[in-house]
Design a protein around this motif. Structure first.
Motif, PDB file in Angstrom:
ATOM      1  N   ARG A  96       0.867  -1.195   0.000  1.00  0.00           N
ATOM      2  CA  ARG A  96       0.000   0.000   0.000  1.00  0.00           C
ATOM      3  C   ARG A  96       0.889   1.224   0.000  1.00  0.00           C
ATOM      4  NH1 ARG A  96      -5.399   0.193   2.505  1.00  0.00           N
ATOM      5  NH2 ARG A  96      -4.665   2.009   3.617  1.00  0.00           N
ATOM      6  N   ILE A  97       0.676   2.101  -0.978  1.00  0.00           N
ATOM      7  CA  ILE A  97       1.414   3.352  -1.068  1.00  0.00           C
ATOM      8  C   ILE A  97       0.424   4.488  -0.832  1.00  0.00           C
ATOM      9  CG2 ILE A  97       2.870   4.822  -2.509  1.00  0.00           C
ATOM     10  CD1 ILE A  97       3.511   2.227  -4.152  1.00  0.00           C
ATOM     11  N   ALA A  98       0.687   5.283   0.196  1.00  0.00           N
ATOM     12  CA  ALA A  98      -0.203   6.391   0.545  1.00  0.00           C
ATOM     13  C   ALA A  98       0.452   7.714   0.181  1.00  0.00           C
ATOM     14  CB  ALA A  98      -0.531   6.357   2.035  1.00  0.00           C
ATOM     15  N   ARG A  99      -0.307   8.557  -0.521  1.00  0.00           N
ATOM     16  CA  ARG A  99       0.165   9.909  -0.850  1.00  0.00           C
ATOM     17  C   ARG A  99       0.279  10.742   0.432  1.00  0.00           C
ATOM     18  NH1 ARG A  99      -3.807  11.929  -5.615  1.00  0.00           N
ATOM     19  NH2 ARG A  99      -4.853  12.624  -3.734  1.00  0.00           N
ATOM     20  N   PRO A 100       0.872  11.924   0.341  1.00  0.00           N
ATOM     21  CA  PRO A 100       0.950  12.795   1.527  1.00  0.00           C
ATOM     22  C   PRO A 100      -0.419  13.152   2.115  1.00  0.00           C
ATOM     23  CG  PRO A 100       2.471  13.557  -0.145  1.00  0.00           C
ATOM     24  CD  PRO A 100       1.661  12.454  -0.773  1.00  0.00           C
ATOM     25  N   ASP A 101      -1.474  13.151   1.290  1.00  0.00           N
ATOM     26  CA  ASP A 101      -2.823  13.440   1.797  1.00  0.00           C
ATOM     27  C   ASP A 101      -3.530  12.180   2.297  1.00  0.00           C
ATOM     28  OD1 ASP A 101      -3.382  12.148  -0.580  1.00  0.00           O
ATOM     29  OD2 ASP A 101      -4.657  13.724  -1.396  1.00  0.00           O
ATOM     30  N   LYS A 102      -2.791  11.079   2.483  1.00  0.00           N
ATOM     31  CA  LYS A 102      -3.261   9.787   3.022  1.00  0.00           C
ATOM     32  C   LYS A 102      -4.114   8.973   2.055  1.00  0.00           C
ATOM     33  CE  LYS A 102      -1.576  10.788   7.143  1.00  0.00           C
ATOM     34  NZ  LYS A 102      -0.220  11.162   6.998  1.00  0.00           N
ATOM     35  N   LYS A 103      -4.301   9.433   0.817  1.00  0.00           N
ATOM     36  CA  LYS A 103      -5.056   8.663  -0.179  1.00  0.00           C
ATOM     37  C   LYS A 103      -4.149   7.552  -0.719  1.00  0.00           C
ATOM     38  CE  LYS A 103      -7.795   9.250  -4.393  1.00  0.00           C
ATOM     39  NZ  LYS A 103      -8.256   7.924  -4.340  1.00  0.00           N
ATOM     40  N   ILE A 104      -4.699   6.350  -0.796  1.00  0.00           N
ATOM     41  CA  ILE A 104      -3.940   5.195  -1.262  1.00  0.00           C
ATOM     42  C   ILE A 104      -3.903   5.192  -2.789  1.00  0.00           C
ATOM     43  CG2 ILE A 104      -3.797   2.662  -1.260  1.00  0.00           C
ATOM     44  CD1 ILE A 104      -3.375   3.972   1.492  1.00  0.00           C
ATOM     45  N   LEU A 105      -2.702   4.999  -3.328  1.00  0.00           N
ATOM     46  CA  LEU A 105      -2.555   4.852  -4.780  1.00  0.00           C
ATOM     47  C   LEU A 105      -3.028   3.452  -5.131  1.00  0.00           C
ATOM     48  CD1 LEU A 105       1.018   6.366  -5.264  1.00  0.00           C
ATOM     49  CD2 LEU A 105      -1.170   7.494  -5.602  1.00  0.00           C
ATOM     50  N   THR A 106      -4.128   3.357  -5.877  1.00  0.00           N
ATOM     51  CA  THR A 106      -4.702   2.056  -6.214  1.00  0.00           C
ATOM     52  C   THR A 106      -4.827   1.897  -7.720  1.00  0.00           C
ATOM     53  OG1 THR A 106      -6.953   2.910  -6.077  1.00  0.00           O
ATOM     54  CG2 THR A 106      -6.043   1.942  -4.076  1.00  0.00           C
ATOM     55  N   ILE A 107      -4.954   0.657  -8.125  1.00  0.00           N
ATOM     56  CA  ILE A 107      -5.181   0.347  -9.530  1.00  0.00           C
ATOM     57  C   ILE A 107      -6.616   0.704  -9.879  1.00  0.00           C
ATOM     58  CG2 ILE A 107      -5.275  -1.529 -11.211  1.00  0.00           C
ATOM     59  CD1 ILE A 107      -3.121  -2.926  -9.415  1.00  0.00           C
TER      60      ILE A 107
END
Length: 175
Positions: A96-107
Motif C-alpha cells: 500500500r502506497i499512501a500519498r501525503p494526503d493519506k489517499k492510497i494509490l490504487t489500480i
C-alpha cells in the motif's frame, strides 16, 4: 457413621474437582499464551526496504527520480527474511502506497483490488505472489502511474502486508 463418611468423601471429591478445574484453566491460559507466541514468531521479517520513484528512459533503462513530472512508476523492494516457523509456500504480498494526503494509490477502487486485514477491507497499490521457502527472498513490486491519478509533492508512506500482518513500512519523498 456411614453418612458422616460419605459427607467427608463428598467434600474430598469436590476439592479434587476444584483443583483439577484450576489446573485445566491454567493449562488453557498457558496454551493461549503459547499460541500467541507462535503467531508472533511466524511473522516473516522484512528488511532492506526501499521505495523510489522511477523514470523509464526511451532506451528502457530505469532511473531513480524524486521529480513528480518524470515518474512513470514507483518501485518498492525488500527482503523477506528467513523464518523456520512460517509454513513455506505461496504467499500473497500486498503493498500500500499512501500519498501525503493519506489517499492510497490504487489500480482501481473495486473489491478486486482489496484484501482483508484484521477484519477490515483495505485497498492495495500492488500485489505479488511469491514462493517463500523459509529462506531470504528479495522481492520488488511496481506501481505504474495511471492517467487521472495525480502524484503530490511530499512524503509517501509504504506499508507491506502478508497474511494478517503488517511486515514492513518505509517512506520516500517526491518533489
Amino acid at each position: 457413621k456411614v453418612n458422616h463418611a460419605l459427607t467427608v468423601e463428598n467434600h474430598k471429591i469436590k476439592e479434587e474437582v476444584k483443583t483439577e478445574q484450576m489446573k485445566n484453566q491454567n493449562l488453557i491460559q498457558e496454551k493461549s499464551k503459547l499460541a500467541q507466541k507462535v503467531t508472533v514468531a511466524s511473522i516473516i521479517p522484512t528488511y532492506n526496504l526501499t521505495a523510489d520513484g522511477i523514470h523509464v528512459t526511451r532506451s528502457g533503462r530505469e532511473r531513480k527520480t524524486d521529480k513528480i513530472r518524470r515518474i512513470t512508476k514507483i518501485k518498492v523492494c525488500f527482503t523477506l527474511g528467513a523464518n523456520k516457523i512460517t509454513a513455506p509456500g505461496s504467499k500473497n504480498i500486498y503493498v500500500r502506497i499512501a500519498r501525503p494526503d493519506k489517499k492510497i494509490l490504487t489500480i482501481n477502487e473495486s473489491d478486486e483490488y482489496s484484501f482483508m486485514y484484521n477484519g477490515h477491507k483495505l485497498q492495495y497499490s500492488a500485489m505479488k505472489v511469491v514462493d517463500y521457502q523459509n529462506k531470504p527472498l528479495t522481492v520488488c513490486v511496481y506501481w505504474k502511474t495511471r492517467v487521472g491519478q495525480k502524484l503530490l509533492p511530499g512524503i509517501y508512506h509504504v506499508d507491506i502486508f502478508e497474511g494478517n500482518f503488517n511486515i514492513g513500512q518505509t517512506t520516500f519523498k517526491l518533489r
